[in-house]
Design a protein around this motif. Structure first.
Motif, PDB file in Angstrom:
ATOM      1  N   LEU C 250      20.435  -3.638  21.080  1.00 30.96           N
ATOM      2  CA  LEU C 250      21.334  -4.134  22.118  1.00 30.96           C
ATOM      3  C   LEU C 250      22.634  -3.348  22.138  1.00 30.96           C
ATOM      4  O   LEU C 250      23.073  -2.861  23.194  1.00 30.96           O
ATOM      5  CB  LEU C 250      21.615  -5.626  21.865  1.00 30.96           C
ATOM      6  CG  LEU C 250      22.379  -6.312  22.981  1.00 30.96           C
ATOM      7  CD1 LEU C 250      21.476  -6.541  24.178  1.00 30.96           C
ATOM      8  CD2 LEU C 250      22.966  -7.627  22.508  1.00 30.96           C
ATOM      9  N   VAL C 251      23.275  -3.205  20.976  1.00 35.25           N
ATOM     10  CA  VAL C 251      24.586  -2.540  20.991  1.00 35.25           C
ATOM     11  C   VAL C 251      24.446  -1.063  21.349  1.00 35.25           C
ATOM     12  O   VAL C 251      25.292  -0.525  22.072  1.00 35.25           O
ATOM     13  CB  VAL C 251      25.335  -2.684  19.651  1.00 35.25           C
ATOM     14  CG1 VAL C 251      25.748  -4.110  19.424  1.00 35.25           C
ATOM     15  CG2 VAL C 251      24.551  -2.142  18.483  1.00 35.25           C
ATOM     16  N   MET C 252      23.392  -0.417  20.876  1.00 37.49           N
ATOM     17  CA  MET C 252      23.239   0.998  21.210  1.00 37.49           C
ATOM     18  C   MET C 252      22.920   1.159  22.690  1.00 37.49           C
ATOM     19  O   MET C 252      23.429   2.065  23.349  1.00 37.49           O
ATOM     20  CB  MET C 252      22.138   1.630  20.361  1.00 37.49           C
ATOM     21  CG  MET C 252      22.463   1.744  18.882  1.00 37.49           C
ATOM     22  SD  MET C 252      23.836   2.868  18.538  1.00 37.49           S
ATOM     23  CE  MET C 252      23.036   4.450  18.760  1.00 37.49           C
ATOM     24  N   GLY C 253      22.065   0.282  23.203  1.00 40.12           N
ATOM     25  CA  GLY C 253      21.722   0.350  24.620  1.00 40.12           C
ATOM     26  C   GLY C 253      22.930   0.071  25.500  1.00 40.12           C
ATOM     27  O   GLY C 253      23.222   0.819  26.434  1.00 40.12           O
ATOM     28  N   LEU C 254      23.650  -0.985  25.182  1.00 39.83           N
ATOM     29  CA  LEU C 254      24.829  -1.331  25.977  1.00 39.83           C
ATOM     30  C   LEU C 254      25.900  -0.249  25.847  1.00 39.83           C
ATOM     31  O   LEU C 254      26.546   0.127  26.828  1.00 39.83           O
ATOM     32  CB  LEU C 254      25.399  -2.676  25.535  1.00 39.83           C
ATOM     33  CG  LEU C 254      24.637  -3.920  26.009  1.00 39.83           C
ATOM     34  CD1 LEU C 254      25.305  -5.176  25.475  1.00 39.83           C
ATOM     35  CD2 LEU C 254      24.584  -3.961  27.531  1.00 39.83           C
ATOM     36  N   GLY C 255      26.086   0.236  24.625  1.00 42.28           N
ATOM     37  CA  GLY C 255      27.070   1.296  24.414  1.00 42.28           C
ATOM     38  C   GLY C 255      26.728   2.520  25.243  1.00 42.28           C
ATOM     39  O   GLY C 255      27.593   3.105  25.904  1.00 42.28           O
ATOM     40  N   GLY C 256      25.450   2.888  25.212  1.00 44.74           N
ATOM     41  CA  GLY C 256      25.018   4.034  26.004  1.00 44.74           C
ATOM     42  C   GLY C 256      25.211   3.784  27.489  1.00 44.74           C
ATOM     43  O   GLY C 256      25.652   4.670  28.226  1.00 44.74           O
ATOM     44  N   ALA C 257      24.913   2.554  27.926  1.00 49.06           N
ATOM     45  CA  ALA C 257      25.063   2.231  29.342  1.00 49.06           C
ATOM     46  C   ALA C 257      26.526   2.349  29.760  1.00 49.06           C
ATOM     47  O   ALA C 257      26.842   2.883  30.828  1.00 49.06           O
ATOM     48  CB  ALA C 257      24.545   0.829  29.611  1.00 49.06           C
ATOM     49  N   LEU C 258      27.431   1.874  28.905  1.00 50.34           N
ATOM     50  CA  LEU C 258      28.857   1.957  29.237  1.00 50.34           C
ATOM     51  C   LEU C 258      29.308   3.420  29.313  1.00 50.34           C
ATOM     52  O   LEU C 258      30.037   3.809  30.230  1.00 50.34           O
ATOM     53  CB  LEU C 258      29.687   1.203  28.199  1.00 50.34           C
ATOM     54  CG  LEU C 258      29.839  -0.290  28.452  1.00 50.34           C
ATOM     55  CD1 LEU C 258      30.498  -0.973  27.277  1.00 50.34           C
ATOM     56  CD2 LEU C 258      30.660  -0.529  29.715  1.00 50.34           C
ATOM     57  N   ALA C 259      28.877   4.220  28.334  1.00 43.96           N
ATOM     58  CA  ALA C 259      29.244   5.633  28.356  1.00 43.96           C
ATOM     59  C   ALA C 259      28.645   6.304  29.594  1.00 43.96           C
ATOM     60  O   ALA C 259      29.298   7.130  30.243  1.00 43.96           O
ATOM     61  CB  ALA C 259      28.765   6.328  27.095  1.00 43.96           C
ATOM     62  N   GLY C 260      27.398   5.922  29.936  1.00 46.35           N
ATOM     63  CA  GLY C 260      26.773   6.473  31.121  1.00 46.35           C
ATOM     64  C   GLY C 260      27.538   6.102  32.387  1.00 46.35           C
ATOM     65  O   GLY C 260      27.756   6.935  33.266  1.00 46.35           O
ATOM     66  N   LEU C 261      27.980   4.854  32.421  1.00 47.27           N
ATOM     67  CA  LEU C 261      28.779   4.400  33.570  1.00 47.27           C
ATOM     68  C   LEU C 261      30.045   5.237  33.676  1.00 47.27           C
ATOM     69  O   LEU C 261      30.432   5.685  34.764  1.00 47.27           O
ATOM     70  CB  LEU C 261      29.137   2.923  33.383  1.00 47.27           C
ATOM     71  CG  LEU C 261      29.948   2.282  34.496  1.00 47.27           C
ATOM     72  CD1 LEU C 261      29.137   2.219  35.776  1.00 47.27           C
ATOM     73  CD2 LEU C 261      30.413   0.887  34.113  1.00 47.27           C
ATOM     74  N   ALA C 262      30.686   5.471  32.528  1.00 42.63           N
ATOM     75  CA  ALA C 262      31.888   6.303  32.522  1.00 42.63           C
ATOM     76  C   ALA C 262      31.581   7.679  33.091  1.00 42.63           C
ATOM     77  O   ALA C 262      32.337   8.222  33.898  1.00 42.63           O
ATOM     78  CB  ALA C 262      32.436   6.430  31.097  1.00 42.63           C
TER      79      ALA C 262
END
Lengths: 306, 370, 373
Positions: C250-262
């Motif tokens: 969860l944290v890696m996926g969400l973290g990646g999603a946030l960085a991707g959004l950025a």
């Protein structure tokens, strides 16, 4: 590829692998003592500059080499100060060290960009260099490469056959038990980090004194990060570090020669090879790495008792 | 309680921003200054894509800046290591805002940011290097370094014995590809059997890797190494093997005195000095594309090394004399690409726009164009 | 007399601010010293830095624009740092996010903004998230250290981006330069009020949304509590029967999603196309920010802004004093080192006093139980 080309490729791999091997061995000592140092890239950059400027000003390559090692020791001393004395997080401190080291090398080095220095020349070893196949691959390099051949043995001996090495490993495995046995794990860790820094510094010095003989920004070129990865690949063993560094050097040398012989594969894909290989190798070795080698207290600071 | 404090803090911040916006509005509306001679101190800004310490592209531009700095009543400054896009726009706008009269944006990627800022600051003059967009207060400029490359290619074509020449190159962008093509055309104009092998390093900043790339070319039988890299790493490699090399950016003979045949050299000073003079005298105009070549002194070749025979030197200098007269016939057809297809028809001279966007290798180059 | 180190029983309160300010001042002092040593005016440099970073309205706005991607990436890595998972792959996830958004923007260029924009964000978050899940899977299934694998994936991600942009996404109208075609107007984030608020764009909205979601998730949901509990380490978490593996994903996926959004916001709002130079190291800065802020959302917002402002200020320092650009990373590194060292004083109190036993004086202790006061 013709046999000559393969020999040339392997000789190039030895040269490309040397700075990485120095740094990997340094990081092994540091991690064996329980301190993760992600600042290798910064250490290599700064020591490359320290080595260059010393050699440039004094004319002595050996003094330059010493300066490179000392710069590495000092910068890692900073890491040690932050992590051992002030109990800062090792991952973050290492990243900060990279920022600071690369930045400082660029800052101090700007006036000297594009200048060259004598450094170390290639010396073909008598007799050995005439050996077929092995001679051109291993024995027609500069003196630092030969020094590098000896260093894995020295590091292995230090870690496994001396009481200092035993203390270092104890500080990395069970600092509390080490302390109970009358050792001083804090000091041992500090020693491990700084001794490792010296070796990383030699790796940096190799870049500016032997691999090339000049100074520009970006000399370290990501090699420090590769070294950090290779430590895991090597299961924290000096012998396997040699294989890792040589393998990485070979892949780099291979992709360049593939281009030189004329291929239509885009260069971005070829340049991915070393990094992809690192991940793949990690995948295949990680299961074993978990069982063998990883110091139990790696990355965990020793909290003061109150 | 704590939450209220935070909320208040954010509110104050937003208010400050809004105020900031209002405060800024008037200075943009300033009327364009009347054209005419500029009196008083002239401020000239330079924006570089890499650190000046790269010993290469930005370094060469900075040598030009230093020449401008020596002119009377001119003050210069620069910002280095600026990335295209948002960073570039901010830096260029900061210069325009800071009272700079003339801004040199020295990288292709600064084109759109320059155009955006130029629209808001009509009384500042902009010079954009290697692009194609222009306006009332933006002009383009570039140097025909390929002319110098062509001459070094002729030198290499005469000097090679193995008929295989190596070329260490950074990124597959038109500027680099154009250089490789001109070099190869030079080589093959005197030695049609020779081929040029290309290795991409994908870096401007790794002398050790650049040297390794040169070594890999030497390993496959190249006996001359040319480069489109900033560091003299490839020169070192050639010297260590007792082979020849051709430098780039500046005279690199001090790094490899036994190997260095000659080099393709940038010299931005004349162009920069002339532009500053135009602005001072009020004769500067936008919407121009200023491409300076050898005839104007923007590019040159370095003095020959002692190993280049007199007759080779004379042949190269004869070609240089033609270029000095402005007779540039380098990209005149028929020119075929790697696959043997005619890309420039016989007798046709490639336009500058085609040169600007060159993405194919001429016949005789071995390697991928990506 | 000796130094006695004790663990603090209650938090320092306003003292935290004092510690941070002292650390910051120390870092800036060393920078000024460096400037002085290189023959420039150290104090003058700092004055310019602060004037340029905070002195004028437009500099505040410029810094805010620059802080947006840093904030989002930092929030992403902070999430994984909360449970001692060291995701340092935000840079690669940022790159993949940019690639995903570009794919959507180029493929569906005909769509209007209200449809295209969410699609771009979705693709970006999916790609970035996937890039983050990879190290998570490697760690959980095979025990590969996520530090190294996420780092290597940074290089691979950036090279992948380069491969695409140098290859078949290259704009035919770009004269062979490595950049894609400009996105259609539906694929570009507009500026809020160009005349008044400068370069500030609507991407800013993502920050409060993500920030609020982050704090609600951590302080109001069960998963959030479990995540915090996992911060004690994997063994503790498994012992407590927490869904450790799921949480890592969860944290890696969400973290990646946030960085991707950025990544998608950055390319869509500031360049309007994909080019390799969008990679300026926000992913690495994010790690610095997350740690400096002790993983708290308000702290991250403030620190992201501060570091962005210092970067903007460092540019003006260059312009006015001809200081090498390297002063920026030096400053960041120093601030980080000083604050790290300073955080020691938040958890421990140091006083001069007679130690009950000499062993207790040595930080790191000798493990002797009887040394407790």
């Amino acid at each position: 590829m013709s046999p000559e080309l393969v020999i040339a490729l392997l000789a190039a791999a030895v040269q490309a692998g040397t700075p990485i091997l120095f740094a990997t061995l340094g990081e092994i000592i540091s991690e064996k003592a329980g301190v993760l140092n992600l600042g290798v890239e910064g250490v290599m950059a700064l020591s490359a500059f320290a080595a260059f400027i010393t050699c440039h000003l004094t004319g002595s390559a050996w003094l330059g080499l010493l300066a490179g090692g000392m710069a590495g020791t000092l910068l890692c001393g900073l890491h040690s100060l932050v992590c051992q004395v002030f109990l800062g997080n090792q991952v973050v401190s290492g990243l900060a060290l990279t920022l600071f080291g690369v930045g400082l090398a660029t800052f101090l080095g700007t006036p000297y960009v594009g200048q060259s220095t004598e450094g170390f020349a290639k010396i073909a070893l008598p007799l050995l260099s005439d050996l077929p196949v092995l001679g051109p691959i291993f024995f027609r390099h500069d003196v630092l490469v030969y020094l590098c051949y000896a260093s894995p043995v020295a590091v292995w001996f230090l870690l496994n056959r001396t009481s200092l090495g035993l203390g270092l490993r104890a500080a990395g495995e069970m600092p509390a038990a080490a302390a109970a046995a009358g050792l001083k794990p804090q000091r041992l860790r500090a020693f491990g980090v700084m001794a490792g820094g010296f070796l990383c510094g030699l790796g940096g010095a190799y870049l500016s004194l032997a691999h090339t003989h000049l100074w520009t920004t970006g000399l370290s070129g990501g090699r420090g990060w590769v070294a950090v990865a290779l430590v895991i690949f090597a299961f924290w063993r000096p012998g396997r570090a040699v294989i890792g560094a040589f393998l990485f050097g070979s892949v780099m040398a291979f992709q360049l020669r593939l281009q030189a012989t004329g291929t239509n594969v885009p260069s971005s894909l070829l340049l991915m090879l070393p990094y992809a290989l690192t991940v793949i190798v990690l995948v295949f070795s990680a299961a074993r790495a978990r069982r063998s080698g990883a110091p139990a207290a790696l990355g965990v600071n020793i909290e003061p008792e109150d | 309680m704590k939450h209220w404090l935070r909320a208040a803090g954010v509110l104050v911040f937003i208010l400050a921003l809004a105020l900031a916006g209002c405060e800024k509005a008037p200075d943009k509306a300033a009327a364009p200054a009347a054209a005419g001679p500029k009196t008083g101190e002239l401020k000239v800004g330079f924006v570089y894509t890499s650190p000046v310490g790269d010993a290469g592209y930005s370094w060469a531009h900075d040598q030009g800046r230093k020449a401008v700095e020596k002119m009377d009543g001119v003050k210069t400054s620069y910002v280095e290591a600026v990335k295209d896009g948002a960073d570039a726009e901010r830096v260029i706008e900061n210069m325009a805002r800071g009272g700079f009269d003339l801004v040199f944006a020295t990288n292709f990627g600064f084109m759109d940011p320059t155009m955006k800022v130029a629209k808001d600051y009509p009384n500042v003059k902009f010079m954009h290097c290697s692009g194609f967009k222009s306006s009332e207060n933006v002009s383009n400029y570039f140097g025909r370094i390929y002319q110098a490359r062509y001459l070094t290619g002729i030198t290499a074509g005469h000097m090679t014995k193995s008929n295989t020449i190596g070329y260490v190159a950074a990124f597959p962008i038109p500027e680099v590809i154009r250089g490789i093509n001109a070099f190869t055309l030079g080589v093959r104009s005197v030695n049609p059997k020779a081929q040029v092998r290309v290795v991409w390093t994908k870096t401007w900043f790794d002398p050790a890797l650049e040297k390794d790339a040169a070594v890999s070319l030497l390993d496959v039988g190249c006996d001359i190494i040319a480069q489109h890299q900033n560091s003299p790493g490839p020169q070192e490699a050639a010297q260590e093997r007792g082979k020849y090399s051709i430098g780039y950016n500046s005279d690199m003979s001090s790094f490899a005195p036994k190997a260095h045949l000659t080099a393709a050299v940038w010299n931005w000073a004349p162009l920069y000095e002339a532009t500053v003079k135009e602005v001072r005298e009020g004769t500067w105009k936008g919407n121009r594309a200023i491409w300076w070549g050898m005839d104007k002194g923007a590019v040159d070749i370095a003095p020959f090394g002692p190993m280049v025979p007199k007759d080779v030197q004379d042949k190269v200098l004869a070609q240089k004399a033609l270029l000095m007269k402005g007779e540039d016939k380098i990209f005149v057809g028929p020119i075929k690409d790697q696959g043997g297809q005619v890309k420039i028809a016989a007798g046709v001279k490639a336009e500058d726009k085609e040169l600007l966007g060159m993405t194919w290798f001429v016949e005789g180059v071995v390697g991928s164009v990506q | 007399m000796n130094l006695v180190i004790r663990k603090r029983e209650k938090s320092l309160g306003w003292g935290v601010l004092v510690v941070y300010l002292v650390a910051l001042a120390l870092a800036l002092f060393v920078c000024a010293l460096l400037l002085t040593l290189s023959g420039k005016s150290g104090m003058g440099g700092l004055a310019i830095l602060f004037r340029a970073a905070f002195g004028q309205g437009y500099s505040l706005l410029d810094s805010l624009v620059k802080a947006i991607p840093i904030f989002l990436c930092a929030l992403g890595v902070a999430l994984s740092f909360r449970m001692q998972v060291w995701n340092i792959g935000a840079e690669g996830q940022f790159a993949l996010g940019a690639v995903g958004a570009t794919w959507a923007a180029l493929t569906f260029s005909g769509l209007p903004g209200f449809a295209l924009m969410p699609l771009m964000f979705l693709c970006a978050m999916a790609c970035g998230g996937a890039w983050g899940l990879l190290p998570a899977a490697l760690r959980l299934r095979l025990g590969v250290s996520e530090i190294i694998s996420s780092l290597m994936l940074n290089y691979i991600g950036i090279l992948l981006l380069e491969y695409l942009v140098f290859g078949f996404w290259k704009d035919p109208a770009s004269f062979g330069f490595p950049m894609t075609a400009e996105f259609s107007s539906g694929g570009q984030i507009a500026r809020i009020a160009p005349g008044v608020l400068g370069k500030l764009h609507w991407g800013l909205l993502a920050c409060p949304i993500a920030g609020v979601a982050y704090s609600v998730f951590l302080s109001r949901t069960r998963l959030g509590f479990e995540l915090a509990a996992c911060g004690e380490g994997e063994r503790v978490a498994r012992y407590a029967q927490l869904p450790y593996a799921f949480l890592v994903f969860l944290v890696m996926g969400l973290g990646g999603a946030l960085a991707g959004l950025a990544g998608s916001i950055e390319i869509s709002a500031t360049v309007g196309r994909l080019q390799p130079t969008v990679m300026v190291g926000y992913g690495y800065t994010a790690i610095v920010v997350a740690w400096l802020a002790r993983l708290r959302p308000w702290g991250i917002a403030f620190t992201a802004y501060l570091l962005a402002a210092f970067r903007v200020g460092a540019e003006v320092m260059q312009l006015e004093m001809q200081v090498p650009a390297a002063i920026g990373p030096i400053m960041e590194g120093l601030i980080l080192l000083c604050v790290l060292a300073g955080q020691f004083f938040l958890t421990y109190s140091v006083s001069l006093g007679r130690a009950p036993k000499p062993e207790a004086a040595c930080p790191g202790g000798n493990g002797a139980e009887e040394a407790r006061p």
